[in-house]
Design a protein around this motif. Sequence first.
Motif, PDB file in Angstrom:
ATOM      1  N   HIS A   1      30.473 -85.715  60.572  1.00  0.00           N
ATOM      2  CA  HIS A   1      30.761 -84.313  60.275  1.00  0.00           C
ATOM      3  C   HIS A   1      29.625 -83.367  60.642  1.00  0.00           C
ATOM      4  CE1 HIS A   1      34.568 -85.127  58.259  1.00  0.00           C
ATOM      5  NE2 HIS A   1      33.975 -86.158  57.672  1.00  0.00           N
ATOM      6  N   GLY A   2      28.430 -83.901  60.931  1.00  0.00           N
ATOM      7  CA  GLY A   2      27.310 -83.028  61.236  1.00  0.00           C
ATOM      8  C   GLY A   2      26.765 -83.141  62.641  1.00  0.00           C
ATOM      9  N   LEU A   3      26.884 -84.336  63.232  1.00  0.00           N
ATOM     10  CA  LEU A   3      26.258 -84.548  64.538  1.00  0.00           C
ATOM     11  C   LEU A   3      27.249 -84.755  65.671  1.00  0.00           C
ATOM     12  CD1 LEU A   3      23.303 -86.975  63.642  1.00  0.00           C
ATOM     13  CD2 LEU A   3      23.221 -84.508  63.995  1.00  0.00           C
ATOM     14  N   THR A   4      28.338 -85.459  65.396  1.00  0.00           N
ATOM     15  CA  THR A   4      29.189 -85.966  66.468  1.00  0.00           C
ATOM     16  C   THR A   4      29.670 -84.881  67.408  1.00  0.00           C
ATOM     17  OG1 THR A   4      29.925 -87.780  65.055  1.00  0.00           O
ATOM     18  CG2 THR A   4      31.292 -87.257  66.958  1.00  0.00           C
ATOM     19  N   GLU A   5      30.236 -83.809  66.858  1.00  0.00           N
ATOM     20  CA  GLU A   5      30.813 -82.783  67.735  1.00  0.00           C
ATOM     21  C   GLU A   5      29.747 -82.150  68.623  1.00  0.00           C
ATOM     22  OE1 GLU A   5      31.120 -82.875  64.424  1.00  0.00           O
ATOM     23  OE2 GLU A   5      33.174 -82.420  63.782  1.00  0.00           O
ATOM     24  N   ARG A   6      28.595 -81.816  68.017  1.00  0.00           N
ATOM     25  CA  ARG A   6      27.548 -81.136  68.791  1.00  0.00           C
ATOM     26  C   ARG A   6      26.947 -82.056  69.851  1.00  0.00           C
ATOM     27  NH1 ARG A   6      23.411 -78.812  64.682  1.00  0.00           N
ATOM     28  NH2 ARG A   6      23.869 -80.757  63.591  1.00  0.00           N
ATOM     29  N   LEU A   7      26.726 -83.315  69.501  1.00  0.00           N
ATOM     30  CA  LEU A   7      26.179 -84.240  70.493  1.00  0.00           C
ATOM     31  C   LEU A   7      27.170 -84.488  71.618  1.00  0.00           C
ATOM     32  CD1 LEU A   7      24.378 -86.852  68.227  1.00  0.00           C
ATOM     33  CD2 LEU A   7      23.332 -85.070  69.628  1.00  0.00           C
ATOM     34  N   ALA A   8      28.448 -84.582  71.285  1.00  0.00           N
ATOM     35  CA  ALA A   8      29.460 -84.830  72.315  1.00  0.00           C
ATOM     36  C   ALA A   8      29.554 -83.660  73.288  1.00  0.00           C
ATOM     37  CB  ALA A   8      30.817 -85.077  71.661  1.00  0.00           C
ATOM     38  N   VAL A   9      29.440 -82.460  72.783  1.00  0.00           N
ATOM     39  CA  VAL A   9      29.603 -81.278  73.634  1.00  0.00           C
ATOM     40  C   VAL A   9      28.308 -80.916  74.360  1.00  0.00           C
ATOM     41  CG1 VAL A   9      30.071 -78.784  73.584  1.00  0.00           C
ATOM     42  CG2 VAL A   9      31.513 -80.347  72.280  1.00  0.00           C
ATOM     43  N   LEU A  10      27.173 -81.069  73.666  1.00  0.00           N
ATOM     44  CA  LEU A  10      25.920 -80.555  74.215  1.00  0.00           C
ATOM     45  C   LEU A  10      24.949 -81.633  74.673  1.00  0.00           C
ATOM     46  CD1 LEU A  10      25.173 -77.811  71.520  1.00  0.00           C
ATOM     47  CD2 LEU A  10      26.104 -77.444  73.813  1.00  0.00           C
ATOM     48  N   GLY A  11      25.049 -82.853  74.153  1.00  0.00           N
ATOM     49  CA  GLY A  11      23.939 -83.778  74.273  1.00  0.00           C
ATOM     50  C   GLY A  11      22.870 -83.379  73.271  1.00  0.00           C
ATOM     51  N   HIS A  12      21.729 -84.060  73.280  1.00  0.00           N
ATOM     52  CA  HIS A  12      20.704 -83.745  72.281  1.00  0.00           C
ATOM     53  C   HIS A  12      19.703 -82.705  72.776  1.00  0.00           C
ATOM     54  CE1 HIS A  12      18.442 -84.299  68.626  1.00  0.00           C
ATOM     55  NE2 HIS A  12      17.321 -84.378  69.352  1.00  0.00           N
ATOM     56  N   MET A  13      19.266 -82.811  74.019  1.00  0.00           N
ATOM     57  CA  MET A  13      18.239 -81.879  74.499  1.00  0.00           C
ATOM     58  C   MET A  13      18.795 -80.460  74.615  1.00  0.00           C
ATOM     59  SD  MET A  13      16.073 -84.179  74.478  1.00  0.00           S
ATOM     60  CE  MET A  13      14.636 -83.209  74.932  1.00  0.00           C
ATOM     61  N   ARG A  14      20.036 -80.346  75.064  1.00  0.00           N
ATOM     62  CA  ARG A  14      20.649 -79.013  75.118  1.00  0.00           C
ATOM     63  C   ARG A  14      20.901 -78.488  73.701  1.00  0.00           C
ATOM     64  NH1 ARG A  14      25.521 -78.184  79.216  1.00  0.00           N
ATOM     65  NH2 ARG A  14      23.791 -78.710  80.615  1.00  0.00           N
ATOM     66  N   LYS A  15      21.214 -79.403  72.779  1.00  0.00           N
ATOM     67  CA  LYS A  15      21.374 -78.983  71.385  1.00  0.00           C
ATOM     68  C   LYS A  15      20.081 -78.357  70.875  1.00  0.00           C
ATOM     69  CE  LYS A  15      21.633 -82.050  68.010  1.00  0.00           C
ATOM     70  NZ  LYS A  15      20.579 -81.618  67.040  1.00  0.00           N
ATOM     71  N   MET A  16      18.927 -78.911  71.283  1.00  0.00           N
ATOM     72  CA  MET A  16      17.652 -78.305  70.894  1.00  0.00           C
ATOM     73  C   MET A  16      17.499 -76.913  71.481  1.00  0.00           C
ATOM     74  SD  MET A  16      14.612 -81.097  70.511  1.00  0.00           S
ATOM     75  CE  MET A  16      14.617 -81.797  72.148  1.00  0.00           C
ATOM     76  N   ASP A  17      17.953 -76.713  72.721  1.00  0.00           N
ATOM     77  CA  ASP A  17      17.917 -75.369  73.311  1.00  0.00           C
ATOM     78  C   ASP A  17      18.706 -74.378  72.466  1.00  0.00           C
ATOM     79  OD1 ASP A  17      16.277 -75.915  75.447  1.00  0.00           O
ATOM     80  OD2 ASP A  17      17.897 -76.142  76.906  1.00  0.00           O
ATOM     81  N   TYR A  18      19.892 -74.827  71.996  1.00  0.00           N
ATOM     82  CA  TYR A  18      20.721 -73.933  71.183  1.00  0.00           C
ATOM     83  C   TYR A  18      20.100 -73.703  69.806  1.00  0.00           C
ATOM     84  CZ  TYR A  18      24.701 -73.510  74.333  1.00  0.00           C
ATOM     85  OH  TYR A  18      25.517 -73.178  75.388  1.00  0.00           O
ATOM     86  N   THR A  19      19.415 -74.696  69.273  1.00  0.00           N
ATOM     87  CA  THR A  19      18.711 -74.514  68.002  1.00  0.00           C
ATOM     88  C   THR A  19      17.578 -73.511  68.168  1.00  0.00           C
ATOM     89  OG1 THR A  19      19.223 -76.756  67.288  1.00  0.00           O
ATOM     90  CG2 THR A  19      17.321 -75.703  66.248  1.00  0.00           C
ATOM     91  N   GLY A  20      16.924 -73.558  69.310  1.00  0.00           N
ATOM     92  CA  GLY A  20      15.741 -72.742  69.579  1.00  0.00           C
ATOM     93  C   GLY A  20      14.513 -73.623  69.531  1.00  0.00           C
ATOM     94  N   LEU A  21      13.769 -73.662  70.634  1.00  0.00           N
ATOM     95  CA  LEU A  21      12.656 -74.601  70.731  1.00  0.00           C
ATOM     96  C   LEU A  21      11.527 -74.264  69.765  1.00  0.00           C
ATOM     97  CD1 LEU A  21      12.515 -75.298  74.565  1.00  0.00           C
ATOM     98  CD2 LEU A  21      13.802 -76.477  72.773  1.00  0.00           C
ATOM     99  N   GLU A  22      11.373 -72.987  69.424  1.00  0.00           N
ATOM    100  CA  GLU A  22      10.336 -72.641  68.450  1.00  0.00           C
ATOM    101  C   GLU A  22      10.670 -73.246  67.086  1.00  0.00           C
ATOM    102  OE1 GLU A  22       7.832 -68.806  66.717  1.00  0.00           O
ATOM    103  OE2 GLU A  22       9.383 -68.521  68.248  1.00  0.00           O
ATOM    104  N   MET A  23      11.934 -73.208  66.717  1.00  0.00           N
ATOM    105  CA  MET A  23      12.336 -73.813  65.447  1.00  0.00           C
ATOM    106  C   MET A  23      12.111 -75.321  65.477  1.00  0.00           C
ATOM    107  SD  MET A  23      15.980 -73.555  63.398  1.00  0.00           S
ATOM    108  CE  MET A  23      15.821 -71.775  63.246  1.00  0.00           C
ATOM    109  N   VAL A  24      12.411 -75.931  66.620  1.00  0.00           N
ATOM    110  CA  VAL A  24      12.171 -77.368  66.754  1.00  0.00           C
ATOM    111  C   VAL A  24      10.682 -77.660  66.602  1.00  0.00           C
ATOM    112  CG1 VAL A  24      12.310 -79.347  68.302  1.00  0.00           C
ATOM    113  CG2 VAL A  24      14.209 -77.723  68.199  1.00  0.00           C
ATOM    114  N   ARG A  25       9.856 -76.854  67.261  1.00  0.00           N
ATOM    115  CA  ARG A  25       8.404 -77.050  67.172  1.00  0.00           C
ATOM    116  C   ARG A  25       7.903 -76.868  65.750  1.00  0.00           C
ATOM    117  NH1 ARG A  25       4.424 -73.306  70.675  1.00  0.00           N
ATOM    118  NH2 ARG A  25       5.235 -71.743  69.206  1.00  0.00           N
TER     119      ARG A  25
END
Length: 316
Positions: free
Chosen positions: A221-245
């Motif tokens: 319910h939290g990861l599957t849809e986003r990983l399937a559509v975006l992958g993980h590295m692109r998901k980080m782009d959508y999160t915002g790399l500053e937030m990831v950092r």
Amino acid sequence: MEIQRVAVIGAGTMGHALALVHALGGCRVNLFDSNPDVLNGAPAMIRAACATLREAEAITAGQEHDALGRIAPAGTLAEAVRDADLIVEAVVEKAGIKRGVFAEIDRFAPAMAILASNTSYLDIFPLIPEARQARAAIAHWYTPPYIVDLVDLAPGPHTDEEIIPALKALYEGFGKAPQVFKHLVPGYIANRLQAALNLECLRMIDEFGVSAQDIDFSIRHGLTERLAVLGHMRKMDYTGLEMVRNGIAGGTYQPPRNTGESPVLDRLIEAGRGGVRSGAGFYDYGGASAEELFQERDLRLLRLKTQLQALMGEEQ
């Protein structure tokens, strides 16, 4: 480089399925296993996989008939490899056994045959005779390979530069998705990520009292849809790399240390709960046979795969 005749060495969980993959791709396949019971059981497993693919309308009855007609059991390894263009090694993940298989292949296979190992983690190149190094590579698949398209391709230190492109072209022609590495990355990408996820999930059960059901609920319910559509590295782009950092800098998460042990796995295995083939693992499978459970899994994977392909279109 034309590849038409394939020998698959090892007819177990991956080997029988790889025989089917290559046969569906139009190759003639000799299938061998040193255990006669495993070899004799392979045709039923191949037919069951075909039935699932046909039920999901992934192949036609004609394609199934043609593929089955291209697969032949071999009585000896020598018989299997004697006229092979490509030899797919899919035996147990033990260095000593693989070394012996490679030595026997070297005795009987044509000099120009490509040797491709399905090894998950081993560096197999030191195990391969020197005369075979130039035409040896890794072609690592994920189960079930007749549904999951990813295949990791990696050369050895002495692999001819034409080998990996030849394998890539072959498997793209099958409709698969080859991931080409410039050199061996132990565990590739997907296996390394799975290994890290395994450690974290087991740590949460052992240390924090989280249940297997809790973990799967959060993943689905939290990861599957986003990983399937975006992958993980692109998901980080959508999160915002500053937030990831900032999240990394906070230091609130420390990865688990691999001790080589897992109390929860020890408890389950000792209780006879080894997974689907045992009837129970983290989950209880209610008396359903392993064959029924694998078929149900495969049909769900095929439906999801079809929907994802339609959703993603040409984007990979």
